[in-house]
Structures are given as C-alpha cells and as structure tokens.
Enzyme design. Structure first.
Site, PDB file in Angstrom:
ATOM      1  N   ASP A  42      95.933  17.345  -6.186  1.00  0.00           N
ATOM      2  CA  ASP A  42      95.444  17.420  -7.572  1.00  0.00           C
ATOM      3  C   ASP A  42      96.612  17.271  -8.539  1.00  0.00           C
ATOM      4  O   ASP A  42      96.408  17.111  -9.740  1.00  0.00           O
ATOM      5  CB  ASP A  42      94.751  18.775  -7.784  1.00  0.00           C
ATOM      6  N   ALA A  74      98.960  23.097  -6.911  1.00  0.00           N
ATOM      7  CA  ALA A  74      99.891  23.926  -7.693  1.00  0.00           C
ATOM      8  C   ALA A  74     100.596  23.061  -8.743  1.00  0.00           C
ATOM      9  O   ALA A  74     100.086  22.875  -9.861  1.00  0.00           O
ATOM     10  CB  ALA A  74     100.875  24.597  -6.754  1.00  0.00           C
ATOM     11  N   ARG A  75     101.729  22.509  -8.384  1.00  0.00           N
ATOM     12  CA  ARG A  75     102.441  21.560  -9.239  1.00  0.00           C
ATOM     13  C   ARG A  75     103.081  20.522  -8.332  1.00  0.00           C
ATOM     14  O   ARG A  75     103.617  20.870  -7.262  1.00  0.00           O
ATOM     15  CB  ARG A  75     103.538  22.261 -10.057  1.00  0.00           C
ATOM     16  N   GLY A  91      96.596  34.907  -7.281  1.00  0.00           N
ATOM     17  CA  GLY A  91      95.152  34.941  -7.514  1.00  0.00           C
ATOM     18  C   GLY A  91      94.447  33.741  -6.906  1.00  0.00           C
ATOM     19  O   GLY A  91      93.363  33.876  -6.318  1.00  0.00           O
ATOM     20  N   GLU A 141     103.543  13.232 -13.187  1.00  0.00           N
ATOM     21  CA  GLU A 141     102.263  12.921 -13.824  1.00  0.00           C
ATOM     22  C   GLU A 141     102.495  12.266 -15.187  1.00  0.00           C
ATOM     23  O   GLU A 141     103.422  12.686 -15.887  1.00  0.00           O
ATOM     24  CB  GLU A 141     101.453  14.211 -13.999  1.00  0.00           C
ATOM     25  N   HIS A 170      94.878  15.818 -11.617  1.00  0.00           N
ATOM     26  CA  HIS A 170      95.093  17.152 -12.218  1.00  0.00           C
ATOM     27  C   HIS A 170      93.835  17.641 -12.955  1.00  0.00           C
ATOM     28  O   HIS A 170      93.819  17.742 -14.180  1.00  0.00           O
ATOM     29  CB  HIS A 170      96.307  17.120 -13.169  1.00  0.00           C
TER      30      HIS A 170
HETATM   31  O1  LIG Z   1      97.218  23.340 -14.055  1.00  0.00           O
HETATM   32  C1  LIG Z   1      96.556  24.162 -14.620  1.00  0.00           C
HETATM   33  C2  LIG Z   1      97.045  25.445 -15.042  1.00  0.00           C
HETATM   34  O2  LIG Z   1      98.237  25.725 -14.852  1.00  0.00           O
HETATM   35  O3  LIG Z   1      96.265  26.232 -15.598  1.00  0.00           O
END
Ligand SMILES: O=CC(=O)O
Length: 338
Positions: A272, A247-248, A168, A277, A295
């Site tokens: 981000d 993303a991560r 998405g 983190e 983030h």
């Molecule tokens: O990082 C934010 C999420 O996974 O919604």
C-alpha cells in the site's frame, strides 16, 4: 478579546461540522504560499505571528515540505501545537519540534486509523497469498485466468503471520487474521503484555524473518527503521515468503525487494506504500505477483471522517486548554513542561 489563530494546512473534506465549531473558538487562517520556499518566507514575514496551533494533512507537504529543522526554526514562537491528521508522522521531525524553544508539540492519530489500515493489510495478505493479481489483470485483458494460468495460491489457514511492529494496527491485524487460521508471531523493540499483543508470540527479529510465511510491516518510519528490511533480511526469510507493507515504503529497500521477487525467493507481495510515492518501482509494476494499492489504507468515508474529527479535537484542546489530546510518544512528557 480576539480569538486564538489556527493555521489550516490542507483541506477539510468531511468533518465540516467540527471545523465550523472550531471557528467559534478560533480564527482560522490559511497560507498564501504555494511551495516550501514561499511558506518559509511567509513564516518569517510575521503573517503567522499570532498562530497558536496548526492543522496539517499528509498532502499539505506539497506546500510546506517536511517539518524539518529548517522549517521548524522559521515558525514563530506563538505557534505551539501541530496537529497532524495521520497515524504516521514521518513528515514531521518530532526531535526538531521538541528542540525548538519553546517546543512545537505534535499530535497524531493513535487509534482511529487502526481498523481500516489493518483491513487493507488483510486484503493484501489474501490477495498476495492467493496470487489473485495475475488473473485479475488477465480477465480485464479478455484472457480469463490467463494462459497459462498463474501458479496456484496458498490458503492462510495454518500459516505463520509475522508482524513487525506490534502497535494498534499490528494488534488489530493479528485479531483479524486469527479468523483466517493464521498463527501470529511478532517482533517489537519491547515485548508487550500478552493482552497488548493479542496473544501473539514474541520472537527475536531474526526468528521473525526465519519463521514467517507472511511478513507484515506495521512499524513507523524513522531513521532507525529506514530499510530495516533489505538484502540481508530477505536472505534470512523462507523461500516463498509473502511480504505485505501498509506502514511506510522506506522501511523496506525496494530495490532489494524487486531482486528477491525476481529470484523467486519472495513469492509475492502486497504493498500500500512505496519508497518514493507517487513513483512506483518499475520492477514492481512489471511483476504480476505484486498486489499494488496507491496508499489507500485509510481511504474510506468513516475512517477519514474520524481522522479529521480527531485532529480537529487536538487543535481545539490546544487553543482552549493549551495541550494536545494525543501528543506523539516523543512529546508526551514535554507537554507538561514549560
Ligand atoms: O498513512 C496513513 C496514516 O499515517 O495515517
């Protein structure tokens, strides 16, 4: 008749009305635990024995730790549903939850975080491509553009945007960057329909690396995607590539990224998310060509409200109808079996 119990793991910040309405159909309890050991002990103490569903937030990991096998095995059998407030659910081991008898079914947020996360990626793409960060820093230090001024940035028009992970958020980003004149290519485990990929061209992983002027990471973190971008992958990219990650953090090897930035192979990046983190790699902090955001991909009133409401909706469906509105993909089939 007593109401089913819901365990609240984390704060409700905005969706107070929906939460109040939930309390009409469920008794809400909170843990006394302040750390993982205490939480596991509380699970085993019998205090959660009538809990049917839990609401959890990303920061609640500071109390429970990750939902791994050890934690999942400590949860009482009455507890059947875990509604996660977030798109990415890497803090929850969906396989350990599925393997419990009975399964602990997990839901996430499939769509409502798409816009704001993609918006953050747009900001990072433009900021990193145009190399705005060094002068933004210089201005605050009273040095206007900086002396010497930073290298000229680049226009997005006519550049190739590579999207790794066409879900998405990737699709949303593709549509938004069309307006900036970028041509999108993508790689995914599976090729999507043209509509599903919003008309982006499907390419192999190696082709994505080789052709992208900007590479945006939009894939979930799991054991298969951890460090999917590392030294060997940077070597396959164009010199001067821009990398953006919303993303991560651990999908990219941060040490390798810092080396690629230092050598100039990667021109700039927009991040981000980070590997550990809230710790941020020193090599990213000292490099002015990195646009860094702590983030905040969904850090806006409208999206946070929708995310809380969606998660509460999952809890409500769980306690009233015994199912989840948006189970994670790994659990879609499980929720109909008993
Ligand atoms: O990082 C934010 C999420 O996974 O919604």
């Amino acid at each position: 008749m007593s109401k089913p119990k819901v365990l609240q793991l984390g704060e409700i910040v905005l969706a107070h009305k929906a939460w109040e309405q939930l309390s009409e159909v469920a008794e809400i309890i909170t843990p006394n635990a302040t750390n993982r050991d205490e939480f596991i002990a509380e699970c085993k103490s019998g205090r959660f024995d009538d809990v049917v569903a839990a609401y959890r937030t990303f920061p609640s990991v500071s109390i429970t730790g990750i939902f791994d096998k050890e934690l999942v095995q400590a949860t009482p059998k009455s507890w059947r549903f875990l509604a996660h407030n977030g798109a990415g659910y890497d803090q929850v081991d969906a396989h350990a939850c599925a393997a419990r008898d009975p399964p602990l079914l997990v839901s996430n947020i499939p769509t409502v975080a798409d816009d704001s996360t993609a918006d953050t990626a747009v900001f990072l793409i433009l900021g990193a491509l145009r190399n705005l960060n060094p002068s933004m820093q210089a201005l605050r230090e009273g040095k206007w553009k900086g002396s010497p001024p930073p290298a000229l940035g680049h226009d997005p028009q006519g550049k190739t945007l590579g999207i790794l992970g066409m879900g998405g958020i990737g699709r949303n980003l593709k549509v938004k960057m069309d307006v900036f004149g970028m041509k999108a290519i993508y790689h995914n485990r599976r090729k999507m329909s043209s509509e599903g990929a919003a008309g982006a061209e499907y390419v192999s992983f190696d082709e994505l690396l080789a052709r992208s002027d900007v590479l945006s990471l939009n894939l979930p973190l799991n054991p298969k995607t951890r460090h999917i971008i590392s030294t060997a992958e940077f070597a396959k990219m164009k010199k001067g590539v821009v990398i953006v990650n919303t993303a991560r953090g651990p999908v990219m090897d941060e040490d390798a990224l810092v080396k690629a930035l230092d050598s100039g192979h990667v021109a700039s990046c927009g991040l981000d998310v980070f590997e550990e983190e809230p710790k941020v790699h020193e090599g990213l902090i000292r490099n002015p060509n990195c646009v860094l955001v702590p983030h905040m991909g969904t850090w806006c009133v409208e999206t946070q409200t929708k995310m809380e409401e969606w998660t509460i909706g999952n809890v409500r469906e769980a306690v009233t109808n015994g199912k989840l509105v948006s189970p994670v993909p790994e659990h879609v089939d499980l929720q109909w079996k008993d």
